[in-house]
Write a protein that holds these residues in place. Structure first.
Motif, mmCIF file in Angstrom:
data_model
loop_
_atom_site.group_PDB
_atom_site.id
_atom_site.type_symbol
_atom_site.label_atom_id
_atom_site.label_comp_id
_atom_site.label_asym_id
_atom_site.label_seq_id
_atom_site.Cartn_x
_atom_site.Cartn_y
_atom_site.Cartn_z
ATOM 1 N N ILE A 1 -44.284 -41.093 11.938
ATOM 2 C CA ILE A 1 -43.195 -40.326 12.558
ATOM 3 C C ILE A 1 -42.029 -41.262 12.874
ATOM 4 O O ILE A 1 -42.216 -42.455 13.105
ATOM 5 N N SER A 2 -40.848 -40.717 12.848
ATOM 6 C CA SER A 2 -39.661 -41.512 13.161
ATOM 7 C C SER A 2 -38.553 -40.590 13.639
ATOM 8 O O SER A 2 -38.570 -39.383 13.393
ATOM 9 N N ALA A 3 -37.599 -41.189 14.330
ATOM 10 C CA ALA A 3 -36.426 -40.442 14.787
ATOM 11 C C ALA A 3 -35.235 -40.821 13.925
ATOM 12 O O ALA A 3 -34.993 -42.003 13.665
ATOM 13 N N ASP A 4 -34.492 -39.825 13.481
ATOM 14 C CA ASP A 4 -33.306 -40.031 12.666
ATOM 15 C C ASP A 4 -32.102 -39.560 13.489
ATOM 16 O O ASP A 4 -31.813 -38.367 13.578
ATOM 17 N N ILE B 1 -29.571 -45.676 16.451
ATOM 18 C CA ILE B 1 -30.462 -45.880 17.591
ATOM 19 C C ILE B 1 -30.311 -47.331 18.049
ATOM 20 O O ILE B 1 -30.792 -48.255 17.374
ATOM 21 N N PRO B 2 -29.624 -47.569 19.156
ATOM 22 C CA PRO B 2 -29.457 -48.947 19.627
ATOM 23 C C PRO B 2 -30.806 -49.578 19.969
ATOM 24 O O PRO B 2 -31.732 -48.894 20.420
ATOM 25 N N GLU B 3 -30.899 -50.863 19.769
ATOM 26 C CA GLU B 3 -32.128 -51.571 20.141
ATOM 27 C C GLU B 3 -32.293 -51.586 21.652
ATOM 28 O O GLU B 3 -33.406 -51.447 22.168
ATOM 29 N N SER B 4 -31.170 -51.746 22.372
ATOM 30 C CA SER B 4 -31.229 -51.830 23.829
ATOM 31 C C SER B 4 -29.969 -51.214 24.431
ATOM 32 O O SER B 4 -28.905 -51.183 23.803
ATOM 33 N N MET B 5 -30.098 -50.749 25.667
ATOM 34 C CA MET B 5 -28.985 -50.088 26.336
ATOM 35 C C MET B 5 -29.105 -50.297 27.838
ATOM 36 O O MET B 5 -30.198 -50.206 28.409
ATOM 37 N N VAL B 6 -27.979 -50.562 28.495
ATOM 38 C CA VAL B 6 -27.898 -50.530 29.950
ATOM 39 C C VAL B 6 -27.108 -49.287 30.334
ATOM 40 O O VAL B 6 -25.993 -49.084 29.859
ATOM 41 N N ARG C 1 -39.416 -33.257 21.637
ATOM 42 C CA ARG C 1 -40.369 -32.979 20.550
ATOM 43 C C ARG C 1 -40.896 -34.274 19.932
ATOM 44 O O ARG C 1 -42.050 -34.336 19.508
ATOM 45 N N PHE C 2 -40.055 -35.301 19.929
ATOM 46 C CA PHE C 2 -40.523 -36.590 19.412
ATOM 47 C C PHE C 2 -41.580 -37.182 20.346
ATOM 48 O O PHE C 2 -42.588 -37.749 19.884
ATOM 49 N N LEU C 3 -41.390 -37.040 21.662
ATOM 50 C CA LEU C 3 -42.402 -37.504 22.609
ATOM 51 C C LEU C 3 -43.714 -36.752 22.416
ATOM 52 O O LEU C 3 -44.801 -37.333 22.525
ATOM 53 N N ALA D 1 -36.612 -42.137 24.498
ATOM 54 C CA ALA D 1 -37.558 -41.360 23.693
ATOM 55 C C ALA D 1 -37.440 -41.681 22.210
ATOM 56 O O ALA D 1 -38.461 -41.717 21.497
ATOM 57 N N ILE D 2 -36.225 -41.929 21.722
ATOM 58 C CA ILE D 2 -36.066 -42.167 20.281
ATOM 59 C C ILE D 2 -36.166 -43.642 19.914
ATOM 60 O O ILE D 2 -35.993 -43.998 18.747
ATOM 61 N N GLY D 3 -36.445 -44.516 20.929
ATOM 62 C CA GLY D 3 -36.781 -45.891 20.581
ATOM 63 C C GLY D 3 -35.908 -46.991 21.151
ATOM 64 O O GLY D 3 -36.109 -48.163 20.824
ATOM 65 N N THR D 4 -34.958 -46.664 22.014
ATOM 66 C CA THR D 4 -34.102 -47.680 22.622
ATOM 67 C C THR D 4 -34.743 -48.234 23.893
ATOM 68 O O THR D 4 -35.326 -47.480 24.668
ATOM 69 N N ARG D 5 -34.647 -49.540 24.115
ATOM 70 C CA ARG D 5 -35.077 -50.132 25.382
ATOM 71 C C ARG D 5 -33.974 -49.910 26.409
ATOM 72 O O ARG D 5 -32.838 -50.329 26.210
ATOM 73 N N VAL D 6 -34.311 -49.249 27.512
ATOM 74 C CA VAL D 6 -33.287 -48.781 28.444
ATOM 75 C C VAL D 6 -33.470 -49.377 29.833
ATOM 76 O O VAL D 6 -34.579 -49.386 30.377
ATOM 77 N N ASP D 7 -32.366 -49.875 30.398
ATOM 78 C CA ASP D 7 -32.289 -50.252 31.810
ATOM 79 C C ASP D 7 -31.288 -49.327 32.485
ATOM 80 O O ASP D 7 -30.185 -49.101 31.964
#
Length: 460
Positions: A76-79, A172-177, A59-61, A194-200
């Motif tokens: 809009i923001s994700a909590d 919400i982590p800034e980045s995630m592997v 729904r956030f997307l 989708a909620i804002g984390t940079r993902v690898d």
């Protein structure tokens, strides 16, 4: 000593299905469950909590893409805290219903850890530390699975999140592997991106979702990469440490740094402490070996669900549990009909990424491995009226038919509502429909469902 006709070890989806079915067959039943919370993996830490948070992500997307539809959604923001609070509320409701079922009085519920003393006797260490003994004519082992920890240097010491912790993360982590490219890993990669984390995503094999056809995996990979998720394939994990992952990819040594590492490298059967070696239980790798009737090599003991495989899917676990219970009833003479066998012809699999992936039956690759002659046809969502209107341009549907009979033997969908769309193929396959018969079924226009008519017509 308490004596029963049928004792179920594990109160999750497979175990509860087996217990309910055994009671219906007239057997006296006990369920032994030693987990701190009743409900099983699906309800507590799997299907339902993950789909709850993924619904928030989806729904956030939609809100993010509102401008594509002439709409304005600003500020809009994700909590994450509120997303997890909603998840917990829903899971609590689902779990309460399962607890009510387990405590219905139809069978005896024993809270404790079970160990076989012999093939008819269990020693149960209750949650309060006391010990009791159960004797039963038949058993089913349905103890589920737990997170697997492959032998990767530093993995256990790296403070990785497992899916259990990820489903409770209120930030919400800034980045995630994300380590792994299976359903759990990819669904959580979708959620956090989708909620804002940079993902690898770091996947060992040459495609994500190992086991589906390559074109299906590539369609999902392309869509996720276009969203900004980095997917690394053909990798060899060398070392994991807090906030850092080192791997080799096609001859290049790569270091990734991230705030969080998610360990999504699969699950393994939960058999520790059951005393299986002492009763001569045969294993298939780490899984309990069973025949098509869910019977182990110990004639009065059955197994179902993740603990036996070969597919870690809830509806399969339920089906296995029900078949095992009825076969146990036949073993004891409560039922007089012929023994049942599990049939994986209509095997279903779905991943709730964005886009979704769903498959049923034979894939092209599986057919080739079985030396079975098949034909296949596909049709893309970016050329389909309803999906274009929806702005859903990724993916395709595929039908696989037997080359001689033209019977539909498999199907796949990568795209909007794939997990729902695939059931149209399941119904067709259940009645052994040919491509021509499927193509002749009326489909309303414009709908997503009518996309199936195009590959069906090609194959007819």
């Amino acid at each position: 000593m308490d004596e029963f006709d049928f004792v179920v070890i594990g109160g999750g989806s497979a175990g509860y299905a087996a217990a309910r079915t055994a009671v219906d067959a007239g057997m006296s039943v006990a369920v032994v469950d030693g987990s701190s919370d009743l409900g099983g993996l699906c309800i507590l830490r799997g299907c339902m909590p993950s789909k709850a948070i993924i619904e928030s992500a989806n729904r956030f997307l939609t809100l993010k893409n509102a401008g594509d539809f002439g709409l304005s959604a600003t500020d809009i923001s994700a909590d994450a805290k509120k997303i997890i609070e909603r998840k917990r509320r829903l899971v609590s409701e689902f779990a309460a219903y399962r607890v009510e079922q387990l405590k219905s009085g139809k069978f005896e519920l024993v809270r404790g850890k079970a160990t076989f003393q012999d093939k008819h006797t269990l020693q149960v260490t209750l949650l309060d530390g006391s010990v009791m003994t159960l004797n039963s004519r038949t058993f089913i082992i349905a103890t589920g699975s737990q997170t697997a920890w492959p032998a990767v240097p530093g993995l256990r010491e790296a403070e990785c999140l497992t899916s259990d912790e990820a489903l409770e993360l209120e930030s919400i982590p800034e980045s995630m592997v994300v380590l792994g490219g299976g359903p759990v890993a990819l669904e959580l990669a979708h959620y956090f991106d989708a909620i804002g984390t940079r993902v690898d995503v770091v996947q060992r094999s040459s495609q994500v979702l190992k086991g589906v056809d390559r074109d299906v995996a590539e369609a999902l990979t392309t869509a996720m990469r276009e969203r900004g998720i980095a997917i690394h394939l053909d990798t060899d994990l060398r070392n994991v440490s807090p906030g850092r992952v080192q791997f080799e990819c096609r001859g290049e040594l790569i270091d990734l740094n991230a705030e969080v590492i998610l360990q999504g490298l699969g699950r393994e059967p939960n058999t520790a402490g059951l005393g299986l070696r002492g009763i001569g239980m045969q294993m298939r790798g780490r899984h309990i070996a069973t025949d098509a009737g869910q019977r182990t090599n110990v004639e009065n003991i059955f197994a179902a669900g993740d603990v036996t495989g070969p597919h870690e899917i809830v509806h399969i676990a339920i089906q296995q549990g029900e078949i095992a219970a009825r076969n146990a009833a036949r073993h004891l003479g409560f039922l007089r009909s012929a023994e049942e066998a599990i049939d994986y012809r209509l095997l279903l699999f779905a991943t709730f990424t964005e886009p979704q992936v769903a498959v049923v039956g034979l894939s092209e690759d599986e057919a080739a491995n079985l030396q079975r002659d098949v034909d296949a046809a596909t049709y893309p969502f970016n050329d389909h009226g309803k999906s274009v209107v929806m702005g859903e341009m990724h993916g395709f549907v595929k039908l696989v038919v037997d080359r001689r009979t033209r019977e539909i033997v498999g199907g796949a969908a990568v795209g909007p509502h794939a997990s729902d769309l695939i059931h149209e193929v399941v119904v067709a396959m259940a009645f052994r429909a040919t491509a021509a018969q499927f193509a002749a079924i009326p489909h309303y226009h414009p709908t997503l469902s009518e996309i199936w008519t195009y590959p069906a017509e090609d194959l007819a």
